[in-house]
Design a protein around this motif. Structure first.
Motif, PDB file in Angstrom:
ATOM      1  N   ALA A   1      -1.271 111.592  -5.892  1.00 31.09           N
ATOM      2  CA  ALA A   1      -1.241 110.200  -5.413  1.00 31.09           C
ATOM      3  C   ALA A   1      -2.215 110.004  -4.256  1.00 31.09           C
ATOM      4  CB  ALA A   1       0.179 109.838  -4.986  1.00 31.09           C
ATOM      5  N   ARG A   2      -2.242 110.937  -3.319  1.00 32.85           N
ATOM      6  CA  ARG A   2      -3.150 110.811  -2.173  1.00 32.85           C
ATOM      7  C   ARG A   2      -4.601 110.769  -2.627  1.00 32.85           C
ATOM      8  NH1 ARG A   2      -5.893 114.624   1.012  1.00 32.85           N
ATOM      9  NH2 ARG A   2      -4.844 116.347  -0.036  1.00 32.85           N
ATOM     10  N   HIS A   3      -4.987 111.650  -3.544  1.00 28.83           N
ATOM     11  CA  HIS A   3      -6.377 111.698  -3.992  1.00 28.83           C
ATOM     12  C   HIS A   3      -6.767 110.441  -4.765  1.00 28.83           C
ATOM     13  CE1 HIS A   3      -6.086 116.000  -2.972  1.00 28.83           C
ATOM     14  NE2 HIS A   3      -7.382 115.929  -2.849  1.00 28.83           N
ATOM     15  N   ILE A   4      -5.845 109.909  -5.559  1.00 27.71           N
ATOM     16  CA  ILE A   4      -6.149 108.683  -6.302  1.00 27.71           C
ATOM     17  C   ILE A   4      -6.346 107.510  -5.344  1.00 27.71           C
ATOM     18  CG2 ILE A   4      -5.209 106.977  -7.918  1.00 27.71           C
ATOM     19  CD1 ILE A   4      -3.893 109.261  -9.437  1.00 27.71           C
ATOM     20  N   VAL A   5      -5.472 107.387  -4.352  1.00 25.54           N
ATOM     21  CA  VAL A   5      -5.599 106.306  -3.370  1.00 25.54           C
ATOM     22  C   VAL A   5      -6.911 106.432  -2.607  1.00 25.54           C
ATOM     23  CG1 VAL A   5      -4.654 105.388  -1.216  1.00 25.54           C
ATOM     24  CG2 VAL A   5      -3.122 105.911  -3.124  1.00 25.54           C
ATOM     25  N   GLU A   6      -7.257 107.644  -2.187  1.00 27.45           N
ATOM     26  CA  GLU A   6      -8.507 107.845  -1.441  1.00 27.45           C
ATOM     27  C   GLU A   6      -9.728 107.577  -2.316  1.00 27.45           C
ATOM     28  OE1 GLU A   6      -8.148 111.759   0.155  1.00 27.45           O
ATOM     29  OE2 GLU A   6      -6.828 111.128   1.796  1.00 27.45           O
ATOM     30  N   ALA A   7      -9.619 107.838  -3.631  1.00 26.50           N
ATOM     31  CA  ALA A   7     -10.719 107.517  -4.536  1.00 26.50           C
ATOM     32  C   ALA A   7     -10.949 106.011  -4.625  1.00 26.50           C
ATOM     33  CB  ALA A   7     -10.437 108.083  -5.928  1.00 26.50           C
TER      34      ALA A   7
END
Length: 412
Positions: free
Chosen positions: A381-387
């Protein structure tokens, strides 16, 4: 270890010695010429013209050459000093210079940040404020040798390394203080990742091994038991497959190979779609699902499928840590140039010490109540949001529930 300060000091020392040598040489030449002038003046009567004195023109030329050379060397030294000052100002390591009495005569900005105040004029003991660091400085003073000491400062949650280099010329010392907190944290994350991955793999593999041995030892002759064992084996294999799939997904995201289909999407559309997907699971767990979303919210430019995956992961996490009779809130609100999404639960909460680490791979704050899952959902979830050029964070009070937020910039 960084030694830019020592290198610059050596350069300055060499330049100073060279200038001093040129000065002494010129001084000797001038002395010889002045003595010649005095002898000539003593030999001639008053009113008579002085004869041409050998070397007078050489003196004038030497003086002009010296002045020109001195100006160049002074400019060079000033440039070196400016470069050295810039290096010291930009260094992330703290640099202190102390005199023979142990008083700090120089400190760069990093040193002031590390120790929380300006150390200049204070004693080394008062500045360092840690007995191991102070003892390292004292050993260097006594032995005249370089000392290295590493300590953990629990109050500031810092891990510091001190390098003390004696200055024999000035009979003082140079102290280099390095903040290794981030490096130690990365090492802890790496070590915990290996440990957590091993733990996650060991459980299903041990279960598969036990089930296989039971079948081999005669359970195959009991069809109902064999079917039950095969069903359990399939469950464990599915868990392993999910873990591998999520690891591959996480690897693809972290390597920048995640392809996003970005389109303007209404924030409430995302909220309602994720809520519809998870409503049955929420109600099956004995929880109430509440949705709050203002229809006038601006659209966000996102990959709808990926961002819905984030919301589903957060809702699933809320369900896992909320007791029957609790509530899960799914909402969105307007922020500064962004839409802020929230998934709030009334569950067990997260300990304060674990709150900063919950988005790490496989990190679980309490294994005894972690339930199923791979421990990768929040990291993904963190990586998707940061993307999506967004930010994600959590707020929690142990025993009173948790709130997970992420903010996504509005569509231009």
């Amino acid at each position: 270890m960084n030694y830019p300060l020592l290198f610059a000091a050596v350069v300055l020392l060499i330049a100073t010695i060279w200038i001093a040598w040129r000065y002494l040489r010129l001084r000797r030449s001038m002395g010889d010429l002045l003595r010649s002038l005095n002898r000539a003046a003593a030999e001639k009567k008053t009113g008579e013209s002085l004869p041409e004195i050998q070397g007078l023109e050489d003196l004038s030329g030497a003086l002009n050459s010296f002045v020109s050379t001195f100006d160049r060397e002074l400019s060079s030294l000033e440039a070196e000093r400016a470069r050295l000052a810039a290096v010291l100002d930009q260094m992330t390591d703290g640099v202190l210079m102390a005199d023979l009495e142990g008083r700090v005569q120089f400190a760069n900005p990093a040193a002031a940040r590390l120790f929380g105040r300006n150390p200049i004029g204070r004693s080394v003991t008062e500045t360092l404020r840690h007995h191991q660091l102070i003892q390292a400085w004292q050993r260097s003073q006594e032995t005249g040798e370089m000392q290295v000491e590493s300590v953990e400062v629990p109050a500031q949650r810092q891990f510091l390394q001190l390098v003390v280099i004696p200055d024999r010329a000035a009979r003082g010392s140079l102290l280099l203080v390095q903040d290794l907190t981030r490096l130690r944290r990365l090492e802890t994350v790496r070590r915990d990742f290996v440990s957590n991955l091993s733990h996650e793999l060991r459980t299903p593999l041990a279960s598969l091994k036990a089930l296989t041995e039971t079948l081999q030892e005669g359970a195959l002759d009991d069809p109902p038991a064999a079917r039950r064992f095969l069903s359990q084996m399939q469950t464990e294999v599915d868990a392993l497959s999910q873990m591998v799939a999520e690891l591959l997904e996480l690897s693809r995201i972290e390597s920048g190979r995640l392809a996003l289909d970005l389109r303007p999407v209404a924030a409430c559309e995302l909220i309602e779609s994720a809520g519809a997907r998870m409503r049955v699971q929420v109600e099956r767990a004995g929880l109430a699902l509440k949705i709050e979303c203002a229809q006038e919210l601006p659209a966000v430019r996102v990959d709808a499928q990926r961002l819905e995956q984030v919301l589903v992961n957060l809702i699933h996490n809320a369900v896992k840590f909320t007791r029957p009779g609790g509530e899960v809130l799914l909402g969105a609100e307007s922020g500064e140039g962004a839409v802020r999404f929230v998934v709030r639960d009334s569950g067990v909460g997260i300990p304060a010490d674990d709150l900063s680490r919950i988005f790490e791979r496989f990190y679980k704050s309490d294994r005894s109540r972690s339930g199923g899952g791979t421990g990768l959902g929040l990291s993904i979830a963190r990586h998707i949001v940061e993307a999506h050029r967004g930010t994600i964070w959590a707020e929690s009070e142990e025993g009173r529930g948790s709130s997970f937020y992420f903010a996504i910039p509005v569509a231009e």
